[in-house]
Design an enzyme around this catalytic site. Structure first.
Site, short mmCIF file in Angstrom:
data_model
loop_
_atom_site.label_atom_id
_atom_site.label_comp_id
_atom_site.label_asym_id
_atom_site.label_seq_id
_atom_site.Cartn_x
_atom_site.Cartn_y
_atom_site.Cartn_z
N TYR A 21 5.28 4.60 11.11
CA TYR A 21 5.62 3.09 11.16
C TYR A 21 6.36 2.56 9.83
O TYR A 21 6.52 1.40 10.08
CB TYR A 21 4.26 2.23 11.47
CG TYR A 21 3.18 2.68 10.69
CD1 TYR A 21 3.03 1.99 9.13
CD2 TYR A 21 2.09 3.51 10.88
CE1 TYR A 21 1.99 1.99 8.32
CE2 TYR A 21 0.98 3.61 9.61
CZ TYR A 21 1.11 2.95 8.47
OH TYR A 21 0.09 3.08 7.56
N HIS B 247 -2.95 4.30 5.05
CA HIS B 247 -4.14 3.48 5.40
C HIS B 247 -5.33 4.06 4.96
O HIS B 247 -6.13 3.52 4.13
CB HIS B 247 -4.27 3.07 6.82
CG HIS B 247 -5.24 2.00 7.07
ND1 HIS B 247 -5.31 0.87 6.61
CD2 HIS B 247 -6.53 2.37 7.72
CE1 HIS B 247 -6.45 0.34 7.07
NE2 HIS B 247 -7.23 1.10 7.97
N ARG C 88 1.09 -1.20 -0.03
CA ARG C 88 0.04 -0.05 0.06
C ARG C 88 0.99 1.21 -0.10
O ARG C 88 1.58 1.58 1.05
CB ARG C 88 -0.87 0.03 1.21
CG ARG C 88 -1.51 1.33 1.52
CD ARG C 88 -2.49 1.32 2.61
NE ARG C 88 -1.98 0.53 3.83
CZ ARG C 88 -1.34 1.45 4.97
NH1 ARG C 88 -1.13 2.51 4.63
NH2 ARG C 88 -0.66 0.78 5.80
#
Length: 386
Positions: free
Chosen positions: A294, A285, A281
């Site tokens: 992260y 998100h 991705r």
């Protein structure tokens, strides 16, 4: 609308029962040691034999066009969140091969069970993009007719749609329709109980369902190594007796080949099939997420070099199946698509507030009736104001 499915026979023995009727062994169920791959990152053909048959030229050209339009749709939907026209949008930028491959592997009357991230797939399936975005706009539980499109509502809870897909596929088998269901799930969903219940049910009752796990490396902010200790997510099917495979999810040729074979496996009566597509991705998100907390930019940059759209374009150019004029035409079609969507989304929707209580239960509960009555009273009071 979905195109004809690719003719892609499974590698022998492909999880089939033997002539003696014994169930397949664990070795026969195991996925490939490395993800199935047809193309290098630059679009060149991998020089090794594959047990899967490559899709035909017409299907590859169709996949390219839909991937280009799908990426432009995805970018436009992301922009709409910044303009306040969408409440939230989960981008699938980088996962175009999985999104489009899932649709092209199915017949029009097969069933698709999407997650909240499959908006691109729904548009490729021929559903009105404004109807697709109704859920993410906050206008409706589902903006399109699931029965008409053979597409279940987009599912926000993780993995619950996998159980629905297994059940519906079993019903189709009982009715003898020959239809297949394909359930999309993410890597995080494979840690949910519903996912495992669906695999077990589908295997025991030989439901014609394909589970497509789009392993994009992160369940929101949780990396894969915190999600499982298994050798791969595809291995999760083996314990349930489900034929499983791994595929390079950024290789459109490989995705079409493997998913086509998986769908044929299910349709032929050999039971469920689990495909893990290894992808990434590239965007956040959702628009509410900050991926820099992260993951590193260097990691994302490495995956950008594996761009599935550029990869397929390079491959088609090498084979003389795509010209500059073709690329320009696809880009123009994508821009026109985005322009129409932007114009339509700029119009304020006509909402029916009491409609939020429709289709929640077949028979409304007393609590739901009470809430509906309360809202009706408040709306009537508002209308009575001078």
């Amino acid at each position: 609308m979905a195109g004809p499915r690719p003719k892609a026979p499974l590698p022998s023995p492909a999880g089939r029962s033997t002539a003696e009727g014994r169930p397949p062994s664990a070795e026969e169920l195991l996925p490939s040691a490395e993800p199935v791959r047809f193309l290098t990152d630059s679009g060149a053909v991998v020089r090794r034999r594959s047990a899967y048959r490559a899709p035909d030229e017409a299907l590859l050209r169709r996949a390219y066009r839909r991937m280009v339009v799908g990426r432009r749709f995805d970018a436009q939907a992301t922009a709409l969140t910044k303009q306040g026209r969408l409440a939230v949008y989960p981008s699938s930028h980088g996962q175009e091969a999985c999104q489009i491959g899932a649709v092209l592997a199915l017949n029009e009357d097969d069933w698709l069970f999407p997650t909240y991230r499959e908006s691109m797939a729904l548009v490729a399936r021929g559903i009105d993009p404004v109807e697709v975005l109704a859920l993410l706009r906050g206008n409706a539980h589902c903006g399109y007719d699931p029965e008409r499109h053979h597409t279940a509502p987009q599912c926000t809870p993780l993995a619950t749609q996998s159980v629905h897909a297994a059940g519906l596929a079993y019903a189709e088998r009982r009715k003898g329709t020959g239809r297949v269901a394909l359930a999309c799930v993410g890597d995080g969903a494979t840690s949910e109980g519903d996912f495992h219940e669906a695999l077990n049910f589908a295997a025991v009752f030989k439901a014609p369902v394909v589970f497509l796990v789009q392993n994009n490396q992160y369940a929101i902010s949780v990396p894969l190594d915190r999600q499982t200790a298994a050798p791969s997510l595809a291995h999760k099917g083996v314990g349930y007796g489900v034929r499983s495979e791994r595929v390079d999810g950024n290789d459109p040729v490989a995705v079409l080949a493997v998913l086509g074979a998986a769908v044929e496996h299910a349709r032929s009566g050999d039971g469920p099939f689990l495909v893990e597509a290894c992808t990434y991705r590239l965007e956040a998100h959702t628009n509410a997420d900050d991926p820099s907390r992260y993951r590193t930019e260097g990691e994302a940059a490495r995956w950008r070099r594996r761009d599935p759209v550029a990869r397929l374009e390079a491959h088609l150019r090498r084979r003389g199946l795509l010209t500059d004029e073709d690329v320009e035409a696809c880009a123009a079609e994508a821009e026109e698509f985005a322009s129409r969507l932007r114009e339509r989304m700029n119009a304020d929707p006509e909402l029916v507030p009491l409609g939020m209580f429709d289709h929640v239960y077949g028979t409304p509960t007393p609590q739901l009736d009470e809430q509906r009555a309360l809202l009706r009273t408040e709306l009537e009071a508002e209308e009575a104001l001078p």
